[in-house]
Motif scaffolding. Sequence first.
Motif, PDB file in Angstrom:
ATOM      1  N   PRO A  58       1.326 -48.341 -22.702  1.00  9.46           N
ATOM      2  CA  PRO A  58       1.132 -49.708 -23.181  1.00  9.46           C
ATOM      3  C   PRO A  58      -0.072 -49.786 -24.104  1.00  9.46           C
ATOM      4  O   PRO A  58      -0.954 -48.927 -24.067  1.00  9.46           O
ATOM      5  CB  PRO A  58       0.897 -50.506 -21.896  1.00  9.46           C
ATOM      6  N   ASP A  59      -0.097 -50.788 -24.936  1.00  6.42           N
ATOM      7  CA  ASP A  59      -1.204 -50.990 -25.864  1.00  6.42           C
ATOM      8  C   ASP A  59      -2.368 -51.634 -25.109  1.00  6.42           C
ATOM      9  O   ASP A  59      -2.362 -52.838 -24.860  1.00  6.42           O
ATOM     10  CB  ASP A  59      -0.755 -51.874 -27.030  1.00  6.42           C
ATOM     11  N   LEU A  60      -3.335 -50.807 -24.709  1.00  5.37           N
ATOM     12  CA  LEU A  60      -4.500 -51.268 -23.951  1.00  5.37           C
ATOM     13  C   LEU A  60      -5.774 -50.911 -24.701  1.00  5.37           C
ATOM     14  O   LEU A  60      -5.779 -49.988 -25.517  1.00  5.37           O
ATOM     15  CB  LEU A  60      -4.534 -50.608 -22.570  1.00  5.37           C
ATOM     16  N   PRO A  61      -6.869 -51.620 -24.419  1.00  7.08           N
ATOM     17  CA  PRO A  61      -8.148 -51.247 -25.028  1.00  7.08           C
ATOM     18  C   PRO A  61      -8.499 -49.793 -24.697  1.00  7.08           C
ATOM     19  O   PRO A  61      -8.125 -49.278 -23.636  1.00  7.08           O
ATOM     20  CB  PRO A  61      -9.148 -52.211 -24.378  1.00  7.08           C
ATOM     21  N   ARG A 116       3.388 -62.326 -17.395  1.00  7.64           N
ATOM     22  CA  ARG A 116       2.182 -61.508 -17.565  1.00  7.64           C
ATOM     23  C   ARG A 116       2.270 -60.256 -16.704  1.00  7.64           C
ATOM     24  O   ARG A 116       2.778 -60.291 -15.592  1.00  7.64           O
ATOM     25  CB  ARG A 116       0.928 -62.294 -17.217  1.00  7.64           C
ATOM     26  N   LEU A 117       1.750 -59.158 -17.243  1.00  7.66           N
ATOM     27  CA  LEU A 117       1.745 -57.878 -16.546  1.00  7.66           C
ATOM     28  C   LEU A 117       0.360 -57.657 -15.946  1.00  7.66           C
ATOM     29  O   LEU A 117      -0.656 -57.828 -16.629  1.00  7.66           O
ATOM     30  CB  LEU A 117       2.086 -56.757 -17.530  1.00  7.66           C
ATOM     31  N   GLY A 167       1.116 -60.510 -23.595  1.00  5.49           N
ATOM     32  CA  GLY A 167       1.421 -60.283 -25.007  1.00  5.49           C
ATOM     33  C   GLY A 167       0.373 -59.373 -25.620  1.00  5.49           C
ATOM     34  O   GLY A 167       0.116 -58.288 -25.122  1.00  5.49           O
ATOM     35  N   ALA A 168      -0.280 -59.824 -26.681  1.00  7.93           N
ATOM     36  CA  ALA A 168      -1.307 -59.025 -27.349  1.00  7.93           C
ATOM     37  C   ALA A 168      -2.681 -59.216 -26.722  1.00  7.93           C
ATOM     38  O   ALA A 168      -3.626 -58.535 -27.090  1.00  7.93           O
ATOM     39  CB  ALA A 168      -1.367 -59.391 -28.828  1.00  7.93           C
ATOM     40  N   ARG A 169      -2.801 -60.121 -25.763  1.00  9.95           N
ATOM     41  CA  ARG A 169      -4.090 -60.426 -25.141  1.00  9.95           C
ATOM     42  C   ARG A 169      -4.243 -59.655 -23.834  1.00  9.95           C
ATOM     43  O   ARG A 169      -3.335 -59.639 -23.008  1.00  9.95           O
ATOM     44  CB  ARG A 169      -4.188 -61.920 -24.864  1.00  9.95           C
ATOM     45  N   THR A 170      -5.406 -59.005 -23.662  1.00 11.66           N
ATOM     46  CA  THR A 170      -5.715 -58.262 -22.443  1.00 11.66           C
ATOM     47  C   THR A 170      -7.000 -58.813 -21.847  1.00 11.66           C
ATOM     48  O   THR A 170      -7.998 -58.954 -22.545  1.00 11.66           O
ATOM     49  CB  THR A 170      -5.892 -56.760 -22.744  1.00 11.66           C
TER      50      THR A 170
END
Length: 85
Positions: free
Chosen positions: A33-36, A54-55, A69-72
């Motif tokens: 997944p796209d994570l920091p 939300r995951l 979404g694009a927010r973590t």
Amino acid sequence: DVIWDLSRDRQGRVWLASSRGARYFDGRRWQAPDLPAELAGDGVNAVYQGRDGRLWLATSRHGVVCVDGARTQVYSTAAGLPASS
């Protein structure tokens, strides 16, 4: 690599929580997944998708991570979670 949890999201993807982080299977291959960057290699103990989509990831070192979404958002001891020790 130790696998701690498997989960299926609303899109039908299978999520894997392991000592090397979270991955999902998109039907053809396993994806990260796209994570920091600071979360990318952190172990993930559990994966859960809420009713709102939300995951949620329970990590080994950074607390609980919410992906919307694009927010973590990271919830750690600095945000009020109790310490594990």
